[in-house]
Design an enzyme around this catalytic site. Structure first.
Site, PDB file in Angstrom:
ATOM      1  N   HIS A  61       1.125  -1.475  -0.020  1.00  0.00           N
ATOM      2  CA  HIS A  61       0.045  -0.187   0.325  1.00  0.00           C
ATOM      3  C   HIS A  61       0.755   1.272  -0.116  1.00  0.00           C
ATOM      4  O   HIS A  61       0.482   1.793  -0.677  1.00  0.00           O
ATOM      5  CB  HIS A  61      -0.898  -0.085   1.481  1.00  0.00           C
ATOM      6  CG  HIS A  61      -1.808   1.889   1.607  1.00  0.00           C
ATOM      7  ND1 HIS A  61      -2.749   1.013   0.633  1.00  0.00           N
ATOM      8  CD2 HIS A  61      -0.712   2.097   2.186  1.00  0.00           C
ATOM      9  CE1 HIS A  61      -2.906   2.849   1.713  1.00  0.00           C
ATOM     10  NE2 HIS A  61      -2.154   3.607   2.381  1.00  0.00           N
ATOM     11  N   GLU A  62       1.599   1.325   1.129  1.00  0.00           N
ATOM     12  CA  GLU A  62       3.028   1.951   0.638  1.00  0.00           C
ATOM     13  C   GLU A  62       3.689   2.448  -0.752  1.00  0.00           C
ATOM     14  O   GLU A  62       3.846   3.715  -0.971  1.00  0.00           O
ATOM     15  CB  GLU A  62       3.794   2.508   2.597  1.00  0.00           C
ATOM     16  CG  GLU A  62       2.776   2.434   3.649  1.00  0.00           C
ATOM     17  CD  GLU A  62       2.062   3.571   3.380  1.00  0.00           C
ATOM     18  OE1 GLU A  62       2.355   4.199   2.898  1.00  0.00           O
ATOM     19  OE2 GLU A  62       1.149   2.864   4.269  1.00  0.00           O
ATOM     20  N   HIS A 117       3.606   8.749  -6.427  1.00  0.00           N
ATOM     21  CA  HIS A 117       4.000   9.842  -6.468  1.00  0.00           C
ATOM     22  C   HIS A 117       4.796   9.716  -8.154  1.00  0.00           C
ATOM     23  O   HIS A 117       5.138  11.528  -8.669  1.00  0.00           O
ATOM     24  CB  HIS A 117       4.748  10.196  -5.415  1.00  0.00           C
ATOM     25  CG  HIS A 117       6.056  11.516  -4.935  1.00  0.00           C
ATOM     26  ND1 HIS A 117       7.324  10.564  -5.392  1.00  0.00           N
ATOM     27  CD2 HIS A 117       5.365  12.647  -5.833  1.00  0.00           C
ATOM     28  CE1 HIS A 117       8.153  12.114  -5.044  1.00  0.00           C
ATOM     29  NE2 HIS A 117       7.044  13.638  -5.596  1.00  0.00           N
TER      30      HIS A 117
HETATM   31 ZN   LIG Z   1      -1.729   5.374   3.087  1.00  0.00          ZN
END
Ligand SMILES: [Zn+2]
Length: 231
Positions: free
Chosen positions: A99-100, A107
């Site tokens: 998820h990260e 980005h």
């Molecule tokens: Zn998050």
């Protein structure tokens, strides 16, 4: 100015929802931290693999202390994972780590909602500090205009919590797809790993809902001040 019982009508559901969401995420995380992911990769390895397979090589993965403190910082391109996520090989570990990594991919690709969210960070941090004081000052001086400015400042924070929703949902969607498609988890494990991320998403819904309820309360109160006189 005493305690306003009407405030409880707005605050109580918000608090209950936040409490329920945080219980859900803790219980889902702990349940699936006992289930080993099919590949045996750690969270850190899974995140790196997801980044590499999407052509991203300039993101650092680090370990940080705490529990569920995992985050991606776009300003220095550092993906920080809590010890259990960084070193663990469970469904929870690889799910949260990816998820990260999903945020890092957002980005890298200039994902619109993340850019909007990042652009809102400076103004939101100022407005959220100021709003309560401006509202209090407006109440003390009995200046309706000042109160409305305070409410508008609070509304910025609400908008921020709404813009956060697609960012979080998309990062989880990327993670869910990657862990199954790359074989980090087996196809049968996909929905269990996903349920940890769904529970985490609920905390962002709760935050947005409680911000909305507070905003509605302020609007109701400031409207009462303008219309039927003060109380
Ligand atoms: Zn998050």
């Amino acid at each position: 100015m005493g305690f306003d019982p009407v405030y409880l009508l707005f605050a109580a559901p918000a608090m209950l929802l936040s409490f329920f969401a945080s219980m859900r995420v803790k219980s889902a995380f702990s349940k699936y931290s006992k289930v080993r992911a099919f590949s045996g990769l750690t969270g850190a390895q899974a995140a790196l693999q997801m980044l590499r397979s999407n052509g991203v090589t300039d993101v650092q993965v680090r370990k940080i202390s705490g529990m569920l403190t995992d985050n991606y910082n776009p300003t220095n391109k550092v993906l920080s994972l809590s010890p259990e996520v960084h070193d663990g090989t469970s469904l929870s570990s690889v799910g949260v780590a990816c998820h990260e990594a999903g945020h890092a991919l957002q980005h890298a690709s200039g994902y619109t909602w993340l850019r909007l969210r990042s652009a809102m960070v400076p103004i939101t941090s100022i407005s959220s500090k100021l709003s309560m004081w401006v509202i209090l000052l407006g109440c003390t001086l009995q200046m309706a205009g000042l109160i409305l400015i305070g409410v508008a400042l609070f509304a910025v924070g609400f908008l921020f919590s709404v813009v956060t929703l697609p960012v979080e949902w998309d990062a989880s969607a990327r993670a869910k797809a990657h862990i199954v498609n790359s074989g980090i988890v087996s196809p049968e494990q996909g929905s269990d790993a996903g349920s940890v991320l769904n529970a985490a998403f609920l905390t962002y819904i709760a935050a947005a809902a409680s911000s909305l309820l507070t905003l509605l309360y302020y609007l109701l109160r400031s409207g009462a001040l303008n219309g039927r006189g003060r109380n």
